[in-house]
Design a protein around this motif. Sequence first.
Motif, PDB file in Angstrom:
ATOM      1  N   ASN A  10     100.599  15.191 100.090  1.00  0.00           N
ATOM      2  CA  ASN A  10     100.466  15.333  98.700  1.00  0.00           C
ATOM      3  C   ASN A  10      99.440  16.519  98.351  1.00  0.00           C
ATOM      4  O   ASN A  10      99.893  17.278  97.515  1.00  0.00           O
ATOM      5  N   LEU A  11      98.466  16.709  99.085  1.00  0.00           N
ATOM      6  CA  LEU A  11      97.584  17.743  98.875  1.00  0.00           C
ATOM      7  C   LEU A  11      98.057  19.209  99.197  1.00  0.00           C
ATOM      8  O   LEU A  11      97.548  19.982  98.630  1.00  0.00           O
ATOM      9  N   ASP A  12      99.145  19.194  99.715  1.00  0.00           N
ATOM     10  CA  ASP A  12     100.130  20.503  99.880  1.00  0.00           C
ATOM     11  C   ASP A  12     101.058  20.952  98.883  1.00  0.00           C
ATOM     12  O   ASP A  12     101.472  22.008  99.172  1.00  0.00           O
ATOM     13  N   MET A  13     100.926  19.920  97.975  1.00  0.00           N
ATOM     14  CA  MET A  13     102.132  20.395  96.881  1.00  0.00           C
ATOM     15  C   MET A  13     101.497  21.051  95.703  1.00  0.00           C
ATOM     16  O   MET A  13     100.509  20.522  94.937  1.00  0.00           O
ATOM     17  N   PRO A  14     101.844  22.243  95.279  1.00  0.00           N
ATOM     18  CA  PRO A  14     101.121  23.141  94.294  1.00  0.00           C
ATOM     19  C   PRO A  14     101.468  22.558  92.764  1.00  0.00           C
ATOM     20  O   PRO A  14     102.908  22.171  92.844  1.00  0.00           O
ATOM     21  N   GLN A  15     100.530  22.437  91.973  1.00  0.00           N
ATOM     22  CA  GLN A  15     100.809  21.972  90.666  1.00  0.00           C
ATOM     23  C   GLN A  15     101.297  23.153  89.883  1.00  0.00           C
ATOM     24  O   GLN A  15     101.473  22.739  88.501  1.00  0.00           O
ATOM     25  N   ARG A  16     100.880  24.378  89.980  1.00  0.00           N
ATOM     26  CA  ARG A  16     101.211  25.566  89.468  1.00  0.00           C
ATOM     27  C   ARG A  16     101.629  26.487  90.208  1.00  0.00           C
ATOM     28  O   ARG A  16     101.184  26.799  91.147  1.00  0.00           O
ATOM     29  N   LYS A  17     102.319  27.648  89.766  1.00  0.00           N
ATOM     30  CA  LYS A  17     102.601  28.764  90.406  1.00  0.00           C
ATOM     31  C   LYS A  17     101.479  29.498  91.148  1.00  0.00           C
ATOM     32  O   LYS A  17     101.377  29.897  92.297  1.00  0.00           O
ATOM     33  N   GLU A  18     100.191  29.711  90.450  1.00  0.00           N
ATOM     34  CA  GLU A  18      99.039  30.041  91.030  1.00  0.00           C
ATOM     35  C   GLU A  18      98.669  29.399  92.218  1.00  0.00           C
ATOM     36  O   GLU A  18      97.918  30.214  92.973  1.00  0.00           O
ATOM     37  N   ASP A  19      99.038  28.235  92.327  1.00  0.00           N
ATOM     38  CA  ASP A  19      98.258  27.513  93.549  1.00  0.00           C
ATOM     39  C   ASP A  19      99.364  27.415  94.832  1.00  0.00           C
ATOM     40  O   ASP A  19      99.288  26.304  95.441  1.00  0.00           O
ATOM     41  N   GLU A  20     100.342  28.211  94.829  1.00  0.00           N
ATOM     42  CA  GLU A  20     101.264  27.946  95.816  1.00  0.00           C
ATOM     43  C   GLU A  20     101.037  28.806  97.344  1.00  0.00           C
ATOM     44  O   GLU A  20     101.719  28.610  98.223  1.00  0.00           O
ATOM     45  N   ALA A  21      99.913  29.524  97.225  1.00  0.00           N
ATOM     46  CA  ALA A  21      99.753  30.418  98.276  1.00  0.00           C
ATOM     47  C   ALA A  21      98.998  29.139  99.272  1.00  0.00           C
ATOM     48  O   ALA A  21      98.682  28.169  99.154  1.00  0.00           O
ATOM     49  N   ASN A  22      98.993  29.733 100.771  1.00  0.00           N
ATOM     50  CA  ASN A  22      98.441  28.902 101.752  1.00  0.00           C
ATOM     51  C   ASN A  22      97.215  29.535 102.355  1.00  0.00           C
ATOM     52  O   ASN A  22      96.900  29.424 103.887  1.00  0.00           O
ATOM     53  N   ASP A  23      96.249  30.316 101.738  1.00  0.00           N
ATOM     54  CA  ASP A  23      95.208  30.655 102.288  1.00  0.00           C
ATOM     55  C   ASP A  23      94.114  29.614 101.968  1.00  0.00           C
ATOM     56  O   ASP A  23      94.403  28.565 101.237  1.00  0.00           O
ATOM     57  N   MET A  24      93.078  29.600 102.638  1.00  0.00           N
ATOM     58  CA  MET A  24      91.926  28.579 102.648  1.00  0.00           C
ATOM     59  C   MET A  24      91.352  28.276 101.266  1.00  0.00           C
ATOM     60  O   MET A  24      91.051  27.117 100.852  1.00  0.00           O
ATOM     61  N   TRP A  25      91.208  29.104 100.562  1.00  0.00           N
ATOM     62  CA  TRP A  25      90.756  29.233  99.207  1.00  0.00           C
ATOM     63  C   TRP A  25      91.578  28.357  98.307  1.00  0.00           C
ATOM     64  O   TRP A  25      91.188  27.398  97.624  1.00  0.00           O
ATOM     65  N   THR A  26      92.962  28.788  98.279  1.00  0.00           N
ATOM     66  CA  THR A  26      93.995  28.010  97.489  1.00  0.00           C
ATOM     67  C   THR A  26      94.156  26.447  98.058  1.00  0.00           C
ATOM     68  O   THR A  26      94.301  25.727  97.250  1.00  0.00           O
ATOM     69  N   MET A  27      93.963  26.521  99.330  1.00  0.00           N
ATOM     70  CA  MET A  27      94.261  25.016  99.698  1.00  0.00           C
ATOM     71  C   MET A  27      93.017  24.154  99.345  1.00  0.00           C
ATOM     72  O   MET A  27      93.211  22.985  99.077  1.00  0.00           O
ATOM     73  N   PHE A  28      91.548  24.864  99.322  1.00  0.00           N
ATOM     74  CA  PHE A  28      90.635  23.948  98.951  1.00  0.00           C
ATOM     75  C   PHE A  28      90.804  23.532  97.349  1.00  0.00           C
ATOM     76  O   PHE A  28      90.537  22.321  97.192  1.00  0.00           O
ATOM     77  N   ASN A  29      91.351  24.573  96.585  1.00  0.00           N
ATOM     78  CA  ASN A  29      91.405  24.130  95.119  1.00  0.00           C
ATOM     79  C   ASN A  29      92.606  22.783  94.861  1.00  0.00           C
ATOM     80  O   ASN A  29      92.291  22.260  94.272  1.00  0.00           O
ATOM     81  N   ARG A  30      93.744  22.953  95.844  1.00  0.00           N
ATOM     82  CA  ARG A  30      94.664  22.180  95.814  1.00  0.00           C
ATOM     83  C   ARG A  30      94.028  20.806  95.887  1.00  0.00           C
ATOM     84  O   ARG A  30      94.467  19.706  95.297  1.00  0.00           O
ATOM     85  N   THR A  31      93.534  20.849  97.046  1.00  0.00           N
ATOM     86  CA  THR A  31      92.817  19.474  97.619  1.00  0.00           C
ATOM     87  C   THR A  31      91.945  18.930  96.530  1.00  0.00           C
ATOM     88  O   THR A  31      92.009  17.831  96.292  1.00  0.00           O
ATOM     89  N   GLN A  32      90.901  19.789  96.143  1.00  0.00           N
ATOM     90  CA  GLN A  32      89.857  19.162  95.241  1.00  0.00           C
ATOM     91  C   GLN A  32      90.621  18.555  93.833  1.00  0.00           C
ATOM     92  O   GLN A  32      90.255  17.609  93.419  1.00  0.00           O
ATOM     93  N   GLU A  33      91.626  19.281  93.487  1.00  0.00           N
ATOM     94  CA  GLU A  33      92.093  18.760  91.982  1.00  0.00           C
ATOM     95  C   GLU A  33      92.916  17.475  92.302  1.00  0.00           C
ATOM     96  O   GLU A  33      92.858  16.514  91.646  1.00  0.00           O
ATOM     97  N   TYR A  34      93.618  17.367  93.572  1.00  0.00           N
ATOM     98  CA  TYR A  34      94.448  16.020  93.609  1.00  0.00           C
ATOM     99  C   TYR A  34      93.355  15.081  93.918  1.00  0.00           C
ATOM    100  O   TYR A  34      93.168  13.749  93.369  1.00  0.00           O
ATOM    101  N   ILE A  35      92.188  15.269  94.846  1.00  0.00           N
ATOM    102  CA  ILE A  35      91.249  14.180  94.996  1.00  0.00           C
ATOM    103  C   ILE A  35      90.709  13.717  93.926  1.00  0.00           C
ATOM    104  O   ILE A  35      90.035  12.543  93.564  1.00  0.00           O
ATOM    105  N   MET A  36      90.129  14.983  92.818  1.00  0.00           N
ATOM    106  CA  MET A  36      89.365  14.345  91.807  1.00  0.00           C
ATOM    107  C   MET A  36      90.153  13.885  90.793  1.00  0.00           C
ATOM    108  O   MET A  36      89.666  12.599  89.849  1.00  0.00           O
ATOM    109  N   ASN A  37      91.386  14.443  90.599  1.00  0.00           N
ATOM    110  CA  ASN A  37      92.248  13.739  89.338  1.00  0.00           C
ATOM    111  C   ASN A  37      93.211  12.900  89.715  1.00  0.00           C
ATOM    112  O   ASN A  37      93.832  12.168  88.683  1.00  0.00           O
TER     113      ASN A  37
END
Length: 259
Positions: free
Chosen positions: A187-214
Amino acid sequence: MNSTEIHSTVDVPGLLAQAGAPNTSDRYKFISTQNLVDRLGETGWIPREAFYKNSRKYDPLYGRHCIRFSKHARELNAETPEIVVFNSHDGKSSAQITSGIFRLVCSNGMVIMSEQFDNFRIPHRGYKAGPQYINHAIKQTVNNLVQSTYTVDKWKELLAPFATRKQYYTDAIKLRFPNASETEMWNLDMPQRKEDEANDMWTMFNRTQEYIMNGGFTVTHTEGKKPRLARELTSVEKVQSLNEQLWQYTEDFVGSASY
């Protein structure tokens, strides 16, 4: 906690406090939130938003509150360095001065913390509650934040292949959900918006954080029981602790993973 944009001291009752709560001990040292606001203001950091505990059981004048500071207005999908001050006047928690990177992730004003750097805990007793240490904490936080933002650029350059993403998500999800299955961690790999579709570590970190927190996805909470919907974390203390754990985990992971 209630959220408010700061317009005056009336917005944050804790700013009006002149002393600790009546039930604090003689050892308790009062740390003025207004003084912290003034000191940061002298270095160009402006309060933008505040949160405070509003309860029938607690007087908001003394309860835990936090204020977020930045030098510039937030821009959509841009990283903004911010300083966050936590304080209370009831003797139940330390004051804190922390810094990090925040993102305005959508046009409706949703802001998430992307990265945390300095974190000075200032107990309401001893020399740390005095002006010398508080001034040191503020100075270090301001100076180090500028240098620390280079981490963002480094993580953006690290593109993670499938195996690396799998390894990262497997342990990241367990910071909050230790019984999560391998299927659920994707689930953490599923982007919730277009800006989070990349697979660099910074984007992965942000995707993960948003799912874990929200929350907002189905995950196993207790071993042997059916998965259920993960809820948003609302406790300031739990959010802060989990942010720190996720940042430290990611920092260690970046230093050891293969790309």
